[in-house]
Design a protein around this motif. Structure first.
Motif, PDB file in Angstrom:
ATOM      1  N   PHE A 103       0.925  -1.506  -0.363  1.00  0.00           N
ATOM      2  CA  PHE A 103      -0.366  -0.004  -0.131  1.00  0.00           C
ATOM      3  C   PHE A 103       0.713   1.322   0.282  1.00  0.00           C
ATOM      4  N   SER A 104       0.401   2.081  -1.191  1.00  0.00           N
ATOM      5  CA  SER A 104       1.154   3.211  -1.213  1.00  0.00           C
ATOM      6  C   SER A 104       0.226   4.899  -1.013  1.00  0.00           C
ATOM      7  N   GLY A 105      -0.874   3.945  -1.044  1.00  0.00           N
ATOM      8  CA  GLY A 105      -2.176   5.684  -0.992  1.00  0.00           C
ATOM      9  C   GLY A 105      -2.270   6.622  -0.595  1.00  0.00           C
ATOM     10  N   HIS A 106      -0.582   7.205   0.265  1.00  0.00           N
ATOM     11  CA  HIS A 106      -0.854   8.326   1.046  1.00  0.00           C
ATOM     12  C   HIS A 106       0.418   9.256  -0.181  1.00  0.00           C
ATOM     13  N   GLY A 107       1.073   8.221  -0.947  1.00  0.00           N
ATOM     14  CA  GLY A 107       2.061   9.535  -2.247  1.00  0.00           C
ATOM     15  C   GLY A 107       2.970   8.906  -1.715  1.00  0.00           C
ATOM     16  N   GLY A 108       3.695   8.346  -0.456  1.00  0.00           N
ATOM     17  CA  GLY A 108       4.874   8.241   0.080  1.00  0.00           C
ATOM     18  C   GLY A 108       5.640   6.808  -0.322  1.00  0.00           C
ATOM     19  N   GLU A 109       5.789   6.387   0.377  1.00  0.00           N
ATOM     20  CA  GLU A 109       6.554   4.844   0.837  1.00  0.00           C
ATOM     21  C   GLU A 109       5.855   3.742   0.934  1.00  0.00           C
ATOM     22  N   SER A 110       6.157   2.225   1.116  1.00  0.00           N
ATOM     23  CA  SER A 110       4.836   1.533   0.897  1.00  0.00           C
ATOM     24  C   SER A 110       6.474   0.739   2.168  1.00  0.00           C
ATOM     25  N   VAL A 111       5.243   0.262   2.657  1.00  0.00           N
ATOM     26  CA  VAL A 111       5.883  -0.866   3.431  1.00  0.00           C
ATOM     27  C   VAL A 111       7.381  -2.395   2.493  1.00  0.00           C
ATOM     28  N   VAL A 112       6.584  -2.249   1.391  1.00  0.00           N
ATOM     29  CA  VAL A 112       8.250  -2.614   1.079  1.00  0.00           C
ATOM     30  C   VAL A 112       9.226  -2.305   0.142  1.00  0.00           C
ATOM     31  N   ASP A 113       8.781  -0.843  -0.164  1.00  0.00           N
ATOM     32  CA  ASP A 113       9.524   0.174  -0.659  1.00  0.00           C
ATOM     33  C   ASP A 113      10.936   0.005   0.150  1.00  0.00           C
ATOM     34  N   VAL A 114      10.791   0.776   1.911  1.00  0.00           N
ATOM     35  CA  VAL A 114      11.359   0.476   2.609  1.00  0.00           C
ATOM     36  C   VAL A 114      12.565  -0.920   2.388  1.00  0.00           C
ATOM     37  N   VAL A 115      11.491  -1.670   2.734  1.00  0.00           N
ATOM     38  CA  VAL A 115      12.355  -3.316   3.375  1.00  0.00           C
ATOM     39  C   VAL A 115      13.537  -3.198   1.743  1.00  0.00           C
ATOM     40  N   GLU A 116      12.801  -3.372   0.766  1.00  0.00           N
ATOM     41  CA  GLU A 116      13.730  -3.797  -0.806  1.00  0.00           C
ATOM     42  C   GLU A 116      15.303  -2.052  -0.193  1.00  0.00           C
ATOM     43  N   ARG A 117      14.597  -1.115   0.257  1.00  0.00           N
ATOM     44  CA  ARG A 117      15.767   0.383   0.128  1.00  0.00           C
ATOM     45  C   ARG A 117      16.461  -0.405   1.458  1.00  0.00           C
ATOM     46  N   THR A 118      16.713  -0.139   2.420  1.00  0.00           N
ATOM     47  CA  THR A 118      16.895  -1.566   3.943  1.00  0.00           C
ATOM     48  C   THR A 118      17.686  -2.637   3.349  1.00  0.00           C
TER      49      THR A 118
END
Length: 181
Positions: A103-118
């Protein structure tokens, strides 16, 4: 035998947004947060990295750990919700955010995005082979734990990372979670 690499992930101190259940902006620690961090034990490492936000940089400074800012250690981007109260988010969107890691309906990052970045950041730390203290955010530390444990992103919100806490990881071919006494 391969040398063990140590990575200490420090969660920044208490902020007003944390205290009031708001989505964070670039803010300083509360006075209580400063006192709590100032009384923490000392950590050492060959390198210190911090998230770019004031709360991470201030935490590192209070711990006597001036470091280099690394944008990959930034907090989860809450997009349009930034600065708003958690309970002001429409219930269906809040539910989606807490249950759907894409989910990124707020226009920011999804949890998956943060996990991959990390994940990519941790791979770089491992390849460089230098013990590191990283002063960052609960979201990044949760993501690092998921990477370490090979846990699904859906588990992200099931991990509680308190302000000022230290999560230690070791690397010797793969990451392991290391609890200290």
């Amino acid at each position: 035998m391969q040398k063990v690499l140590r990575l200490d992930l420090v969660s920044h101190g208490m902020t007003e947004a944390m205290r009031k259940a708001r989505f964070p902006v670039d803010e300083s620690l509360t006075e209580a947060g400063r006192r709590a961090i100032a009384s923490c034990g000392r950590l050492t490492a060959a390198r210190v990295l911090t998230g770019p936000e004031r709360r991470a940089v201030e935490t590192a400074a209070l711990m006597g750990l001036p470091g280099e800012e690394d944008t990959r250690l930034r907090d989860l981007d809450a997009g349009a919700w930034r600065g708003g109260e958690l309970m002001s988010v429409p219930q269906d969107e809040l539910y989606a955010w807490l249950t759907d890691p894409h989910f990124s309906g707020h226009g920011g990052e999804s949890v998956v995005d943060v996990v991959e970045r990390t994940r990519y950041w941790m791979a770089e730390i491992a390849s460089e082979g230098m013990s590191t203290v990283a002063v960052t955010h609960p979201a990044v530390i949760r993501a690092a734990m998921l990477v370490t444990l090979d846990a699904p992103p859906k588990s992200f919100w099931r991990i509680d990372i308190p302000p000022g806490s230290v999560t230690r990881l070791h690397y010797r071919g793969e990451w392991t979670l290391h609890f200290t006494a």
